[in-house]
Motif scaffolding. Structure first.
Motif, mmCIF file in Angstrom:
data_model
loop_
_atom_site.group_PDB
_atom_site.id
_atom_site.type_symbol
_atom_site.label_atom_id
_atom_site.label_comp_id
_atom_site.label_asym_id
_atom_site.label_seq_id
_atom_site.Cartn_x
_atom_site.Cartn_y
_atom_site.Cartn_z
ATOM 1 N N LEU A 172 2.003 2.896 -2.460
ATOM 2 C CA LEU A 172 0.872 2.180 -2.080
ATOM 3 C C LEU A 172 -0.205 2.766 -1.791
ATOM 4 N N GLY A 207 3.922 -3.519 0.221
ATOM 5 C CA GLY A 207 2.971 -4.482 -0.335
ATOM 6 C C GLY A 207 3.263 -5.893 0.048
ATOM 7 N N ALA A 253 -1.602 -4.511 2.243
ATOM 8 C CA ALA A 253 -0.303 -3.706 2.405
ATOM 9 C C ALA A 253 -0.097 -3.523 3.941
#
Length: 248
Positions: free
Chosen positions: A153, A162, A177
């Motif tokens: 991420l 996320g 996130a």
């Protein structure tokens, strides 16, 4: 505004249906077909008539979670099957004729017990984020080949989660996130080159508190988003979320 009944083919169920219109006259709807499996119906005359699409067999437990068609006739869909206790299968379906015929050139497995969020930027690209630390981008070529690219991420890495994703185009996507729980804070990362690089967006403070989570994200254009967010105290107490925006 005019409301008219839709003359769908027989034995089609609209449970959990998604709709995408590449043009004013060409639309596709995800349905459950007569066999109980995911399927599609399409129209090429603005909804006056609808027909069953040609779709390869997908598991009965699968459901279409994202659908996007472009004005050039390309469509892409993401179907997810499995349960919380079993391995999840993600199937990428694509069409090059406005949703009339579909292929399923790529399927891959995801670990169980996770939450997935998806968004498609055009008829050939979708992005998926998980609450277990990674991002997946599925891209279909004009010839029908589908590639699936996985990465950590952006902004928080593989230990983060996320919470939302929204793609305005195939090149312009935004990901929200958390860095590892409400107390660790949240980020929104933006890409304008299809995920090759990312940059962090500045987020507001609410009564002196950093935001803990962005639970929903909608980005209708390349330069701006709307999000539904919460501070740590709001998240812990279940209070109403706050609308944040950088739209001009």
């Amino acid at each position: 505004l005019r409301i008219e009944p839709v003359p769908l083919p027989p034995d089609v169920t609209l449970q959990g249906s998604l709709v995408s219109c590449g043009t004013a006259s060409s639309c596709v709807v995800s349905v459950i077909g007569a066999t109980g499996r995911p399927s599609f119906v399409y129209t090429g005359n603005g909804g006056q008539t609808w027909a069953d699409a040609s779709v390869p067999a997908i598991g009965k437990d699968a459901r279409v979670w994202q659908l996007r068609c472009g004005k050039n006739g390309f469509c892409i869909a993401m179907a997810i099957g499995g349960t919380e206790d079993t391995v999840t299968t993600v199937t990428v379906l694509r069409s090059a004729d406005g949703g009339r015929t579909w292929t399923a050139p790529r399927a891959y497995s995801e670990p169980p017990m996770q939450t997935l969020q998806l968004s498609c930027g055009d008829g050939r690209q979708c992005m998926l984020v998980s609450d277990t630390g990674y991002l997946v981008q599925a891209t279909a070529t004009a010839g029908g080949r589908v590639t699936v690219r996985r990465q950590s991420l952006p902004g928080v890495g593989s230990r983060g989660g996320g919470t939302a994703v929204s793609c305005a185009t195939a090149r312009d996507c935004f990901v929200a996130a958390t860095a590892g729980g409400a107390s660790a804070g949240t980020v929104i990362e933006a890409t304008h080159n299809g995920g090759r690089s990312w940059r962090s967006l500045a987020l507001p403070k609410i009564d002196g508190e950093q935001l803990a989570i962005v639970a929903l994200l909608g980005c209708p254009r390349q330069g701006g988003c709307l999000g539904l967010a919460a501070t740590p105290s709001q998240f812990d107490s279940g209070q109403d979320r706050i609308l944040i925006s950088d739209l001009p």
